[in-house]
Design an enzyme around this catalytic site. Structure first.
Site, mmCIF file in Angstrom:
data_model
loop_
_atom_site.group_PDB
_atom_site.id
_atom_site.type_symbol
_atom_site.label_atom_id
_atom_site.label_comp_id
_atom_site.label_asym_id
_atom_site.label_seq_id
_atom_site.Cartn_x
_atom_site.Cartn_y
_atom_site.Cartn_z
ATOM 1 N N HIS A 80 -11.971 -11.809 -2.382
ATOM 2 C CA HIS A 80 -12.396 -10.784 -1.420
ATOM 3 C C HIS A 80 -13.598 -11.261 -0.612
ATOM 4 C CE1 HIS A 80 -12.624 -6.972 0.584
ATOM 5 N NE2 HIS A 80 -11.481 -6.654 -0.003
ATOM 6 N N THR A 114 -9.515 -3.123 0.451
ATOM 7 C CA THR A 114 -9.922 -2.716 -0.893
ATOM 8 C C THR A 114 -11.445 -2.802 -0.995
ATOM 9 O OG1 THR A 114 -7.913 -3.840 -1.573
ATOM 10 C CG2 THR A 114 -9.362 -3.073 -3.319
ATOM 11 N N ARG A 148 0.966 0.402 5.376
ATOM 12 C CA ARG A 148 0.389 0.093 6.693
ATOM 13 C C ARG A 148 0.674 -1.339 7.143
ATOM 14 N NH1 ARG A 148 -6.044 0.035 5.301
ATOM 15 N NH2 ARG A 148 -5.564 2.097 4.521
ATOM 16 N N GLU A 197 -9.311 -10.455 -11.990
ATOM 17 C CA GLU A 197 -9.799 -10.987 -10.718
ATOM 18 C C GLU A 197 -11.158 -10.356 -10.434
ATOM 19 O OE1 GLU A 197 -7.129 -11.008 -7.344
ATOM 20 O OE2 GLU A 197 -8.803 -11.196 -5.941
ATOM 21 N N ARG A 253 0.834 -1.202 0.000
ATOM 22 C CA ARG A 253 0.000 0.000 0.000
ATOM 23 C C ARG A 253 0.868 1.252 0.000
ATOM 24 N NH1 ARG A 253 -5.261 0.700 1.281
ATOM 25 N NH2 ARG A 253 -6.492 -1.199 1.182
#
Ligand code: PXP
Length: 236
Positions: A190, A100, A48, A150, A44
């Site tokens: 996800h 995300t 982080r 994806e 990122r």
């Protein structure tokens, strides 16, 4: 079905104390030993969790495939070109988000995305683009020159009730078929967990699932190796 294991959360735990452990590289080795077909990390812009050093260490030790999730910012694209992961997955990125949130809007950011795709491919890096399962986005992924896609399964994972879940599954099925018909390799991920993953895993056109949170969460209790093995068994 191939399994990509996202190990960002291992680095999140390390960063909670700005400490040296747990070490993401150990997680990568254990995940590979337990059946992971690729190791996924998101560098990122705010660093982080995963940092630049992690990425270089992982590039040195990952024996399956290293899949780097990343924004299309020039600085990050340049890092990818230097590290040379096997694959880059282009994702949208907002500072304030926890994870995300949606797919990349390839229609809106077309020329910038196409430029990033070509630059990464020139370095021998396979490029996948993370999008919502919408046909117009999928068409744009193909036009941008990416040969991998994806599909975002977040809406399916968060569906309230059977009706909404079925609608999301149908959307994913049509999206996967369409992407495959355009000649792309189709992945998904996800929000997938041990309860909802099998209904996505049976979609024929999908070759690989990328999963992080649920595997690391289970790993806390049963060990990361066991958690990866359980997921690999489930999706096959
Ligand atoms: N695929 C992409 C493109 C992602 O951004 C993420 C989250 O980092 C995942 C898969 C994994 O999602 P989860 O952690 O919810 O399994």
């Amino acid at each position: 079905m191939r399994l990509g294991v996202n190990i960002d959360h291992i680095a999140t735990l390390r960063q909670a104390r700005r400490a040296l452990e747990p070490e993401p590289a150990f997680a990568a080795l254990l995940a590979e030993k337990s059946g992971a077909d690729s190791i996924v990390v998101h560098l990122r812009e705010d660093r982080r969790h995963i940092n630049d050093n992690d990425l270089y260490v992982l590039r040195g030790i990952v024996r399956t495939r290293l899949n780097m999730e990343m924004s299309i910012s020039k600085k990050i694209v340049d890092i990818a070109c230097a590290v040379k992961p096997n694959q880059s997955t282009l994702v949208p990125e907002k500072r304030e988000e926890l994870t995300t949130e949606g797919g990349l809007d390839v229609i809106k950011n077309f020329s910038k995305i196409k430029e990033a795709v070509l630059k990464l491919q020139d370095e021998g890096i396979d490029v996948s683009i993370f999008v919502d399962p919408h046909l117009n986005q999928i068409r744009s992924v193909s036009k941008a020159g990416a040969r991998m896609i994806e599909l975002h399964t977040g809406r399916y994972a968060n569906a309230k009730g059977k009706m909404q879940e079925l609608k999301c599954l149908n959307e994913l099925r049509s999206a996967a078929k369409f992407a495959k018909s355009l000649g792309m390799n189709v992945f998904a991920g996800h929000g997938l967990d041990y309860n909802n993953v099998t209904r996505v895993a049976v979609i024929n056109e999908i070759e690989e699932l990328n999963i992080g949170h649920s595997i690391v969460a289970r790993g806390v209790f049963v060990g990361l190796g066991r958690a990866v093995k359980d997921m690999k068994e489930l999706i096959n």
